[in-house]
Design a protein around this motif. Sequence first.
Motif, PDB file in Angstrom:
ATOM      1  N   MET A   1      37.494  45.196  44.806  1.00 33.47           N
ATOM      2  CA  MET A   1      37.682  43.758  44.850  1.00 33.47           C
ATOM      3  C   MET A   1      39.037  43.428  44.253  1.00 33.47           C
ATOM      4  N   ALA A   2      39.825  42.643  44.937  1.00 34.06           N
ATOM      5  CA  ALA A   2      41.166  42.316  44.473  1.00 34.06           C
ATOM      6  C   ALA A   2      41.113  41.370  43.290  1.00 34.06           C
ATOM      7  N   GLY A   3      42.086  41.500  42.375  1.00 34.03           N
ATOM      8  CA  GLY A   3      42.199  40.569  41.257  1.00 34.03           C
ATOM      9  C   GLY A   3      43.072  39.389  41.647  1.00 34.03           C
ATOM     10  N   PHE A   4      42.927  38.294  40.911  1.00 33.60           N
ATOM     11  CA  PHE A   4      43.694  37.092  41.180  1.00 33.60           C
ATOM     12  C   PHE A   4      44.301  36.581  39.878  1.00 33.60           C
ATOM     13  N   ASN A  74      33.536  44.084  33.189  1.00 31.14           N
ATOM     14  CA  ASN A  74      34.004  45.394  33.654  1.00 31.14           C
ATOM     15  C   ASN A  74      33.138  45.780  34.845  1.00 31.14           C
ATOM     16  N   THR A  75      33.717  45.795  36.036  1.00 27.32           N
ATOM     17  CA  THR A  75      32.916  46.018  37.245  1.00 27.32           C
ATOM     18  C   THR A  75      32.275  47.404  37.281  1.00 27.32           C
ATOM     19  N   SER A  76      32.785  48.358  36.496  1.00 26.17           N
ATOM     20  CA  SER A  76      32.157  49.684  36.458  1.00 26.17           C
ATOM     21  C   SER A  76      30.813  49.641  35.744  1.00 26.17           C
ATOM     22  N   GLN A  77      30.541  48.553  35.021  1.00 27.86           N
ATOM     23  CA  GLN A  77      29.277  48.408  34.304  1.00 27.86           C
ATOM     24  C   GLN A  77      28.290  47.508  35.043  1.00 27.86           C
ATOM     25  N   VAL A  78      28.687  46.964  36.180  1.00 23.71           N
ATOM     26  CA  VAL A  78      27.818  46.063  36.927  1.00 23.71           C
ATOM     27  C   VAL A  78      26.791  46.871  37.716  1.00 23.71           C
ATOM     28  N   VAL A  79      25.518  46.570  37.519  1.00 23.58           N
ATOM     29  CA  VAL A  79      24.434  47.237  38.239  1.00 23.58           C
ATOM     30  C   VAL A  79      24.152  46.452  39.519  1.00 23.58           C
ATOM     31  N   PHE A  80      24.220  47.135  40.653  1.00 24.16           N
ATOM     32  CA  PHE A  80      23.941  46.504  41.944  1.00 24.16           C
ATOM     33  C   PHE A  80      22.465  46.136  42.032  1.00 24.16           C
ATOM     34  N   ASP A  81      22.186  44.862  42.289  1.00 21.65           N
ATOM     35  CA  ASP A  81      20.810  44.373  42.407  1.00 21.65           C
ATOM     36  C   ASP A  81      20.603  43.814  43.806  1.00 21.65           C
ATOM     37  N   LEU A 148      36.972  37.078  31.943  1.00 23.33           N
ATOM     38  CA  LEU A 148      37.972  37.979  32.517  1.00 23.33           C
ATOM     39  C   LEU A 148      37.272  38.970  33.432  1.00 23.33           C
ATOM     40  N   LEU A 149      38.031  39.532  34.342  1.00 24.04           N
ATOM     41  CA  LEU A 149      37.518  40.533  35.278  1.00 24.04           C
ATOM     42  C   LEU A 149      38.385  41.775  35.144  1.00 24.04           C
ATOM     43  N   ARG A 269      24.467  42.300  36.264  1.00 21.44           N
ATOM     44  CA  ARG A 269      23.941  42.540  37.607  1.00 21.44           C
ATOM     45  C   ARG A 269      24.851  41.871  38.629  1.00 21.44           C
ATOM     46  N   GLY A 270      24.928  42.455  39.810  1.00 20.12           N
ATOM     47  CA  GLY A 270      25.778  41.889  40.838  1.00 20.12           C
ATOM     48  C   GLY A 270      25.209  42.100  42.220  1.00 20.12           C
ATOM     49  N   THR A 271      25.736  41.337  43.164  1.00 21.78           N
ATOM     50  CA  THR A 271      25.289  41.461  44.549  1.00 21.78           C
ATOM     51  C   THR A 271      26.136  42.461  45.336  1.00 21.78           C
ATOM     52  N   LEU A 272      27.155  43.036  44.691  1.00 23.38           N
ATOM     53  CA  LEU A 272      27.942  44.111  45.294  1.00 23.38           C
ATOM     54  C   LEU A 272      27.834  45.353  44.428  1.00 23.38           C
ATOM     55  N   ASP A 273      27.904  46.502  45.056  1.00 29.62           N
ATOM     56  CA  ASP A 273      27.858  47.770  44.339  1.00 29.62           C
ATOM     57  C   ASP A 273      29.293  48.232  44.097  1.00 29.62           C
ATOM     58  N   TYR A 274      29.809  47.951  42.910  1.00 29.51           N
ATOM     59  CA  TYR A 274      31.202  48.269  42.596  1.00 29.51           C
ATOM     60  C   TYR A 274      31.395  49.744  42.258  1.00 29.51           C
ATOM     61  N   ARG A 275      30.301  50.467  42.053  1.00 26.63           N
ATOM     62  CA  ARG A 275      30.426  51.864  41.610  1.00 26.63           C
ATOM     63  C   ARG A 275      30.343  52.869  42.741  1.00 26.63           C
ATOM     64  N   ARG A 276      30.158  52.381  43.963  1.00 31.44           N
ATOM     65  CA  ARG A 276      30.146  53.300  45.096  1.00 31.44           C
ATOM     66  C   ARG A 276      31.559  53.796  45.373  1.00 31.44           C
ATOM     67  N   PRO A 277      31.713  55.054  45.728  1.00 25.26           N
ATOM     68  CA  PRO A 277      33.054  55.557  46.030  1.00 25.26           C
ATOM     69  C   PRO A 277      33.603  54.921  47.302  1.00 25.26           C
ATOM     70  N   GLY A 278      34.915  54.918  47.391  1.00 25.40           N
ATOM     71  CA  GLY A 278      35.555  54.327  48.565  1.00 25.40           C
ATOM     72  C   GLY A 278      36.199  53.003  48.212  1.00 25.40           C
TER      73      GLY A 278
END
Length: 300
Positions: A1-4, A74-81, A148-149, A269-278
């Motif tokens: 996800m891009a930062g702004f 920290n998006t690496s700590q967000v659990v995809f729900d 912050l993100l 928790r988030g609606t996107l899985d930020y920890r998936r590779p790619g």
Amino acid sequence: MAGFTCSLLVLLQMGTAVGHAAAPVSLAKSYEDWWAYKESIQGIFVPGPAFWGLVNAAWNLCAVGKRQSPIDINTSQVVFDPFLPPLRLSLGSKTVSGTLCNTGRHVVFLPESQRAVNMSGGPLLYTHRLEEVRLHFGGEDGAGSEHLLNKHGSPSVQVANNSNPFLGRLLNRETTTRISFKGDSTFLQDLVLEQLFPDTFSFVTYQGSMTAPPCYETVTWIVIDQALNVTSMQMHSLRLLSQHRALHVFQSMSDNVRPVQPLFQRGLRGTLDYRRPGRRCTGARYRLQVDGPKPPKASG
């Protein structure tokens, strides 16, 4: 996800619309006036964020609470729900009207109570009523968001050539000149609240607190990942708003943000899985679900 680069935080303040709400704690007026975002106002020391919890015993959560806000997400700590449903906005009429106020600390839009706007869905267990739309903003374009993100500004708002239609109504020069000083207010009619939201978005949610005294830890935060647009002129108009009353020395209301607080053991928790590779995140990107009368389409 891009930062702004973010210079403005838009906060939808929601209150529960079901059950019996506890009566708010009534604080002496002297305490209400005895806190600030900046520790020096007209050369006089006023307790800033680091001292809020020491000024009044009723505000001790500001100093000792373990679920304080804002935070660095920290998006690496967000659990995809994958079970988080879309956010749902329930409108009593096509548009909302209300009062835009300069409180000395924030720009606040207070909708008329007879035109109830309710929100549900996402992580919300109940239906909540919209109490206010509150703006935080920075003195420069690189600051102004409380959350912050990944140690950068949260993508709440970005400066662009065009403006979000809802924010455009709040922040045009004619409107902001009516709230130049603390205590000033103006009435606005026929705003389309759903225009405040991006066309599609995902979000991160966690349990936190109010970001001003008394810092009660009763807030479910929903941080949307898509930026809204404001213009450079609108940001300039915001920075010309004074945190003092007329005939007092001018001091800009900008930089009205609380520093980030420790996350401790809270989950994100988030609606996107930020920890998936790619390069591409996977998960749900929602459209706002709107119940009630449909608003007119925006012109232009």
